[in-house]
Scaffold this motif. Structure first.
Motif, PDB file in Angstrom:
ATOM      1  N   ALA A   1       1.047 -14.583   4.976  1.00  0.00           N
ATOM      2  CA  ALA A   1       0.890 -15.821   5.747  1.00  0.00           C
ATOM      3  C   ALA A   1       2.084 -16.064   6.661  1.00  0.00           C
ATOM      4  N   ILE A   2       3.289 -15.854   6.113  1.00  0.00           N
ATOM      5  CA  ILE A   2       4.503 -16.086   6.910  1.00  0.00           C
ATOM      6  C   ILE A   2       4.538 -15.124   8.096  1.00  0.00           C
ATOM      7  N   ASN A   3       4.181 -13.903   7.836  1.00  0.00           N
ATOM      8  CA  ASN A   3       4.173 -12.930   8.940  1.00  0.00           C
ATOM      9  C   ASN A   3       3.224 -13.361  10.053  1.00  0.00           C
ATOM     10  N   GLU A   4       2.119 -13.939   9.647  1.00  0.00           N
ATOM     11  CA  GLU A   4       1.134 -14.332  10.653  1.00  0.00           C
ATOM     12  C   GLU A   4       1.547 -15.552  11.459  1.00  0.00           C
ATOM     13  N   CYS A   5       2.229 -16.453  10.793  1.00  0.00           N
ATOM     14  CA  CYS A   5       2.457 -17.736  11.484  1.00  0.00           C
ATOM     15  C   CYS A   5       3.897 -18.001  11.897  1.00  0.00           C
ATOM     16  N   CYS A   6       4.829 -17.539  11.105  1.00  0.00           N
ATOM     17  CA  CYS A   6       6.093 -18.264  11.127  1.00  0.00           C
ATOM     18  C   CYS A   6       7.317 -17.404  11.390  1.00  0.00           C
ATOM     19  N   ARG A   7       7.118 -16.271  11.975  1.00  0.00           N
ATOM     20  CA  ARG A   7       8.255 -15.479  12.423  1.00  0.00           C
ATOM     21  C   ARG A   7       8.195 -15.390  13.941  1.00  0.00           C
ATOM     22  N   GLN A   8       9.307 -15.069  14.529  1.00  0.00           N
ATOM     23  CA  GLN A   8       9.300 -14.953  15.975  1.00  0.00           C
ATOM     24  C   GLN A   8       8.243 -13.951  16.429  1.00  0.00           C
TER      25      GLN A   8
END
Lengths: 1088, 461
Positions: free
Chosen positions: B328-335
């Motif tokens: 989820a973090i990779n999809e939404c919340c990294r540059q």
């Protein structure tokens, strides 16, 4: 508008037919005489350049050259004839002489003119439909003549501070940044408040260019070469500008360029060098180390011992981003011709690399280059027909860094840097404060480093042709046809660009693989202006002057925009290479405004003049079938001092005048329609609500009354001019925000508002010294402005601008007001006062309480609870402490909204200027100008961050650093912390409560101009091979006196690139702009 | 004499030519369109153009774009108000949401997002009415299904996120708020639209639209129950679990046609319909105002390596950084996630979690384990075998499996587990509080709650 163009065609056909059958060849006379002579200053005997000489009741005349000589040939004479030769020159009393002529002979007629501080006989053409003396008009027409040799590089500077009521609102101090122009404030809420501008009778594109990255826009007005300007006429409001109809309610500026004069070719050259520097107005960056380890690290970085809680100071902007800018201007012109053909041609290259420096870090720079060429040709094929071709071509190129309120702005990052955060984390310390490679040299905590911001560049370019064909045909001595066809085409291109891998400090994450935005704007303004004038005398006492005609303007704008991010690699610098955030757009817009106008003036014995007139307007905004709008005007001018019985030398001139007239502003081209706009989504092309529409739309109407007088004393050595004006705007167009719950987010223009405004304008001019070798001319002017939003017609208050700007438009309040939270005061004896809503106003007892809203409970804290709270150090940059130490706010005005208490307005109550010219030792001249503005507030958002508790940016002015270090330092006492916290909450707390402590007094006095000129004697000049020769040393924006603590009370983050509403009402908004720079110039002017 | 005559003729010819030129120019001007006032607007369409059935697809696509804008903003606000996201930049109204000041009408993000939500709501009703009126003239009836789904989703997000809302306004005519006590009708409206969508999709045999409609109706019905638990009466419920037949029936039916546990229906932002401060992707991954919460990731989510290495929140079964969260973090919340994000509206994972929760509430441990482990298997996590407690593993799987989908705030309240950054001076720590009718709407609409600056009653500390 077909009917308008049909009427125009009839007028022009009349002109053509008359020409065909009635024109008289210039050289068709058998018996003529010549008049020649010299015009001099009666006191100094100095020859007068550009004085008008003409023969009364004929069209014959000429203009003096630099030696003051003139020559009028072809004066028809049968045997002998006596004519009246009249002379007018700006700044002098007109003169006339009766001269007896003999056919075939040359008669010499010299004039020695006396200076005059009052100019009622000055001829103006703006607002009356034809050339006429100012004394005949019931309204004022200001005339601005470019001061000789003053350091004026663009039109914005030429207009500013010359005339009461005309104010330039400048964006900032970068090279090329243009000004908004305001005349008598704002007559419109939602439409542009810029005056309409004509150049040689042609409506010009007065848009903006550039401004990417939060400001720095140039203005199209500054495309015009200031060295070609003969004079500028200014109509200040609806009473004067009625004949210009819709769009003229904010006044009219008519620029007249120089035309050719008869004689052999005369060349003039000017070469100017400028040095430009920023004044020291940016407060140093300060901070402190919180721990010994941090202090040790900083000691290593700065190369000196730093202790915890010791205030560290650096000057990031001053030491790294400023330089001495250089400007070069080279101009040349030539004029000459015969009585049948005259010409004027000029060229100017203006090149400036401004005082914004830092190019050791990156490509960003402030530069402006203007290539300006003009040529006009005046043909007089027949003595009663004149045709003139004007051609101007401009090529403009500019560069700007990211600036103003912009988290990626170079200035903002420099202003916000915290010295305690500086490091060479990605390389090593090479020398104190210098990294061997990537690092954070200045201590940026967020967004990007200053060096990375310098890797972004904004560029603008424009190519522009502005031309006209102007024809005048005098069918008889009473009847004149004239027509002007104009064409102004601008192809402008603005680019924002960040190259691939500009993140040299490996700090920013903003489009590190590059980004590019391109915006093209092609705007064409076409003008058709045709009119007929009929003047005649009725008996010996009465005269009439009548004019009628039409004006039509067609503005066509085509824009295209393209953006992308993420290039595949370095070296690729086109939008098409970007892989993400790809957008494009296009707009096509044509608007047409036009109308018929007519005016009749009745004169009685040349000292009483009454005028009635009007204009009937159409606009494409209302469609072809819609009825037009009629704007009437009436004026009266009485000049008792022109009565033959008047012979007072104490009150040597007196004129009384009054005028009332209407003008307007029309809504946007398609505001009346309910529209749906494109909204593309992942599902495909779509449509979404755009415009609510209103079929009832009509123009807003400004009705303005002005009255006043001009008085000349002591043989016109002292002149005083006074004007009172009052403006009412009805059906004011309001961009009403209907509740968004109704589905439409955009505002809808509606005719529901009312605005009232009034003001005073005063102008004093005095010539205290007039001798053969010296003269002194002093002036002072002042303008008072009061504007009230009388009614919003039931619409809710209008928020102006970005959330952190606190401008609103609220019914009953002054326009451009700021609304901010206000701190509670000490309770008056007898307990809290009540506000207009009948509620007690929050206050505190200074004997027992501290004005801090502890934990947001709504009452003042006690000293004891604060001492207990501060028994340990507290970090005001944390949410918990910010929540505990809230400001104690009061609802003084009973609005119920603590955050929206009116706290002043952004428009100065008083504006004006003073200065003078001193000519001494015959050849020396010193000229100076001071400008002031008082009674307004500046929204200081720069210090909103720099003085505040913001945890990630700013918080770096010394005042805040000292307070914060006390609150954090374990060595300080609880009482010291309480005192520091009290100071913080009541002086420095910003942003958390929108606008708190943000509006600050912007009153200032600025030494705007100083110029010292030496004019060589003609004999000495001729020995050097020149006809004329002078040298000038000058300074501009030399000093600033103000209590305003921010960067500069004059700069404005809201420039010409902002929305219309923001441009109208967010004057005086300082947000990370650079100060207005000082400019030192040296120029050489010579002619041969 | 001859010379004079020649000269005279020359002048006459010149005069004639100039005169002819002027007459010709005037004729040209009157004949051309340069000064005619009848000009066309080619940049937009007038409303009458929408009366044609051919406009149906464009209206639905535009509605989808507006819904995307609304959801985009609400996910960011809801994420900041919960522990999913936290402030890292310059604009402190994100920080005040972090601190639990959720009901402040003046908050520039909730204030600024409200118009987008309102437009989506209005355009949803407008589009449905328009397409229904086309009747048999509608070129593609699947467009009407999409209109029902988008319109229903606008109501769904209003019901899930707002304390109160105004849904009766139409264009320039304002309406009064629904009332905080009556907000259930927004979820009922969503359910009604989804019901119509499901029925028509079934008629059209359009499985894709059918599973979207059923999945969203399951979500709406689930949220309806949650609404009742949190707001009627207001408080942190003693019995937080949802087990209602209509919910489980929809979830089961949706799951049956979703084609596997990885199915998701998402809205994807594009450069053309997301920009500026109300684009959560921009705020997070471009401007860096926001980042994933410190309870979820190590350091700055944008600064660390992608994948499991940046994950701080551990799987309570394995003790390792949670793999579902890493996805989820990779999809939404990294540059590297970019600024144009996709937002999951419904998914097979959510259906499983709904069914797992119902099973837990019903005491059906076997089904609960089956459902929870089906969810865990999506990201290759080891099966749950009873540790930690069932409720905790449910809360955890909802936390990581529905991350960045606008659910966490409900779960903070429902399970009475406040976010770490919430300050006690704000109401969220003492009772459920949701987004207010915005400050701007209140100043524009005399029927809205006044004074405009006041927080809703439930959000007052």
């Amino acid at each position: 508008m077909r009917r308008v163009s049909w009427v125009g065609s009839v007028l022009m056909a009349g002109l053509g037919a008359g020409l065909t059958f009635g024109a008289t060849p210039v050289k068709a006379q058998n018996a003529t005489a010549i008049i020649e002579g010299k015009i001099t200053d009666g006191t100094s005997q100095r020859p007068l350049d550009a004085a008008s000489v003409f023969i009364s009741e004929t069209r014959l005349g000429g203009v003096t050259n630099a030696q003051g000589t003139y020559r009028i040939v072809g004066v028809p004479v049968t045997g002998t004839r006596t004519v009246l030769v009249r002379v007018r020159a700006l700044g002098y009393t007109p003169a006339s002489k009766s001269v007896a002529l003999t056919a075939g002979q040359t008669t010499k007629v010299d004039f020695a003119l006396s200076t005059s501080a009052i100019q009622l006989n000055q001829v103006v053409v703006t607002g009356s439909g034809q050339a006429t003396e100012t004394k005949r008009l019931g309204n004022t027409v200001a005339v601005i003549v470019p001061p000789a040799n003053a350091p004026i590089n663009d039109i914005s500077n030429l207009l500013t501070a010359r005339e009461p009521g005309l104010v330039g609102v400048i964006g900032g101090g970068l090279s090329g940044q243009g000004a908004q122009i305001r005349i008598r404030g704002n007559s419109s809420l939602s439409q542009s408040n810029e005056p309409i501008i004509f150049i040689d009778g042609v409506r010009m594109n007065n848009g903006a260019s550039g401004g990417g990255g939060g400001g720095g826009a140039t203005t199209r007005l500054d495309d015009i070469d200031p060295t070609t300007i003969e004079r500028v006429e200014v109509l200040k409001g609806a009473a004067a500008a009625t004949l210009y109809g819709t769009e003229a309610s904010n006044g009219v500026i008519q620029i007249f360029t120089k035309v050719g004069s008869q004689g052999a070719p005369r060349w003039n050259f000017t070469a100017q060098q400028d040095a430009i520097t920023f004044p020291d107005r940016v407060a140093p960056n300060t901070g402190f180390a919180r721990r010994q380890s941090q202090a040790d690290s900083l000691s290593g970085f700065y190369g000196r011992t730093i202790a915890p809680f010791e205030i560290i100071e650096t000057e990031v902007f001053k030491d790294n981003l400023t330089e001495t800018g250089r400007g070069t201007s080279v101009a040349a012109n030539v004029t000459g011709g015969s009585n049948a053909v005259t010409y004027f041609a000029s060229g100017r290259l203006f090149n400036e690399n401004g005082p914004f420096g830092g190019n050791q870090f990156g490509v960003a720079s402030d530069e402006i280059r203007r290539i300006q060429t003009s040529a006009n040709l005046t043909l007089v094929p027949f003595k009663n027909f004149r045709v003139r071709f004007n051609n101007n071509f401009y090529n403009i190129a500019s560069k700007n860094p990211e600036t103003n309120n912009n988290i990626y702005g170079v200035n903002s990052l420099a202003f916000m840097a915290r010295p305690e955060l500086a490091n060479c984390r990605n390389s090593s310390v090479e020398s104190p404060g210098v990294c061997s490679g990537a690092g954070n040299l200045f201590g940026n905590q967020a967004f990007m480093t200053v060096r990375e911001a310098m890797g972004q560049q904004n560029e603008g370019a424009a190519s522009r042709y502005l031309g006209s064909l102007d024809m005048t045909y005098n069918q008889t001595s009473n009847l004149t046809y004239s027509a002007t066809l104009g064409y102004d085409y601008t192809a402008a291109r603005d680019i924002q660009f960040s190259r691939f891998g500009y993140n040299i400090d490996r700090f920013t994450s903003q489009t590190v693989t590059g980004a590019r935005s391109v915006f093209n704007d092609n705007t064409r303004v076409s003008t058709l202006d045709a009119k007929v004038a009929y003047n005649r005398n009725i008996g010996s006492s009465w005269s009439t002057s009548t004019v009628g005609g039409l004006q039509v303007f067609n503005t066509n704008t085509k824009t295209t925009a393209a953006n992308s991010q993420a290039f595949p690699g370095p070296g690729i610098e086109v939008v098409g290479a970007g892989g993400t955030a790809i957008t494009n757009g296009e707009t096509l817009l044509t608007t047409i405004n036009g109308g018929y106008f007519g005016q009749t003036q009745l004169g009685f014995r040349d000292w009483v003049f009454g005028t009635v007139g009007g204009r009937y307007d159409f606009s494409s905004a209302f469609g072809e079938a819609a009825p037009g709008v009629f704007y009437p005007k009436v004026s009266l001018s009485v000049v008792p001092s022109d009565r033959k019985s008047w012979n007072s030398s104490t009150l040597s001139t007196l004129r009384l005048r009054a005028a009332v007239g209407q003008s307007g502003r029309q809504p946007g081209a398609f505001d009346k329609f309910t529209t749906f706009q494109p909204l593309t989504s992942e599902f495909g092309p779509g449509l979404a609500p755009q415009n609510l529409g209103s079929q009832e739309l009509r123009p807003e109407i400004s009705t303005e009354i002005e009255g006043g007088f001009e008085a000349g004393f002591y043989d016109n050595r002292l002149a005083f001019e006074f004007t009172y004006w009052d403006r009412k705007v009805r059906d004011a167009l309001i961009a009403r925000q209907f509740p968004s719950s109704g589905g439409f987010r955009n505002t809808q223009i509606t005719n529901i508002g009312a605005i009232s405004a009034n003001g005073l304008e005063m102008n004093l001019r005095v010539f205290p010294i007039r001798t053969a070798t010296s003269s002194l001319e002093l002036f002072a002017n002042a303008a008072y402005l009061k504007q009230t939003l009388t009614s919003l017609g039931g619409a809710p208050p209008i928020k102006v601008g970005y959330f952190r700007y606190r401008g609103f438009l609220k019914e009953g309040d002054p326009l451009g007001s700021l609304y901010e939270p206000l701190l509670a005061s000490a309770c008056p004896s007898g307990g809290p006062a009540t506000n207009s809503a009948g509620r007690p106003i929050t206050c505190f007892n200074p004997a027992t309480e501290v004005p801090i809203n502890f934990n947001g409970r709504g009452t003042a804290a006690t000293q004891q609870e604060l001492l207990a709270y501060f028994a340990t150090p507290r970090d005001i940059q944390t949410s918990a402490v910010q929540g505990a130490l809230q400001p104690l706010l009061a609802d003084y005005q009973g609005t119920g909204i603590l955050f929206e208490q009116r706290n002043g307005d952004v428009f100065p109550d008083w504006t004006g200027a003073f200065g003078g010219t001193y000519r001494f030792r015959k050849n020396w001249r010193i000229q100076s100008l001071f400008e002031y503005r008082t009674g307004f507030q500046v929204q200081n958002l720069t210090d909103g961050f720099r003085l505040s508790q913001h945890p990630s940016i700013g918080s770096n002015r010394r005042e805040f650093s000292e307070v914060q270090s006390i609150m954090l330092n374990p060595a300080s006492t609880a009482q010291e912390r309480v005192d520091a916290a009290t100071l913080y909450v009541n002086e420095y707390r910003r942003l958390l409560e929108p606008g708190l402590n943000q509006g600050q007094d912007g009153t200032f006095l600025r030494w705007r101009e100083l110029a010292l000129t030496y004019e060589f004697n003609p004999t000495l000049a001729s020995k050097l091979g020149a006809r004329t020769l002078s040298v000038t040393g000058a300074g501009r924006n030399l000093l600033l006196w103000t209590k305003y603590p921010g960067v500069d009370p004059e700069v404005n983050a809201i420039d010409r690139s902002a929305s219309t509403l923001d441009q109208n009402f967010l004057a005086s908004t300082e947000a990370f702009g650079v100060p207005i720079p000082r400019r030192f110039s040296f120029s050489v002017n010579f002619g041969f | 004499m001859r010379k004079h005559s020649m000269q005279h003729l020359t002048y006459r010819a010149l005069r004639l030519r100039l005169g002819a030129m002027l007459v010709g120019t005037s004729a040209l001007l009157s004949g051309c369109g340069l000064f005619e006032t009848d000009v066309a607007n080619v940049n937009a369409v007038t409303e009458d153009a929408l009366a044609e059935p051919t406009a149906a697809a464009a209206l639905v696509n535009g509605l989808g774009g507006n819904l995307n804008l609304a959801v985009n903003g609400l996910i960011g606000i809801s994420g900041a108000a919960s522990d999913e996201l936290q402030w890292a930049g310059s604009r402190e109204y994100w920080n005040l949401l972090d601190a639990g000041d959720i009901g402040d009408p003046i908050n520039e993000y909730s204030n600024g997002t409200y118009p987008f939500v309102s437009t989506a709501r209005w355009q949803g009703d407008f589009t449905v009415a328009s397409l229904e009126a086309f009747g048999t003239r509608l070129p593609n009836r699947a467009d009407l299904v999409r209109a029902y789904i988008f319109a229903g989703t606008a109501y769904l997000f209003i019901g899930e996120n707002y304390e109160d809302f105004i849904i009766g306004s139409n264009r320039t005519v304002p309406a009064a708020p629904v009332g905080a006590a009556n907000m259930l009708i927004t979820l009922d409206s969503a359910i009604a639209y989804y019901t119509k969508a499901a029925a028509l999709a079934t008629t059209l045999s359009n499985t894709d639209l059918q599973r979207q409609a059923l999945g969203l109706r399951a979500r709406a019905r689930f949220s309806r129950v949650v609404w009742q638990k949190l707001r009627a009466p207001r408080g942190f419920p003693a019995d937080p679990l949802v087990n209602v037949a209509a919910v489980t029936a929809d979830a089961s039916a949706a799951l049956a046609i979703m084609g596997g546990d990885t199915y998701r229906f998402r809205l994807t932002s594009t450069a053309q319909n997301a920009a500026g401060y109300f684009n959560t992707g921009f705020e997070m991954n471009q401007r860096l105002e926001l980042r994933a919460g410190s309870a979820y990731v190590n350091g700055s989510a944008t600064a660390v390596d992608a994948g499991i290495a940046g994950i701080r929140l551990t799987d309570p079964v394995s003790g390792a950084p949670d793999a579902s969260l890493a996805v989820a973090i990779n999809e939404c919340c990294r540059q590297s996630s970019g600024q144009f994000l996709a937002y999951t509206l419904t998914s097979a994972r959510e259906m499983q979690l709904i069914l797992a929760e119902a099973a837990l509430a019903a005491g059906n441990a076997g089904e609960f384990a089956t459902r929870i482990n089906a969810v865990r298997a999506i990201d290759g996590k080891p099966a749950w075998t009873g540790t930690p407690l069932a409720l905790d593993i449910l809360i955890h799987e909802r936390r990581v499996g529905l991350f960045f989908q606008g659910r966490r705030l409900h779960d903070h309240y429902r399970f009475n587990r406040p976010a770490e950054k919430w300050l006690p001076i704000y109401a969220a720590t003492v009772r459920p509080c949701f987004l207010p009718i915005s400050f701007d709407e209140r100043t524009q609409n005399v029927l809205a709650p006044q004074p405009a600056q006041d927080r809703p009653t439930a959000c007052q500390r």
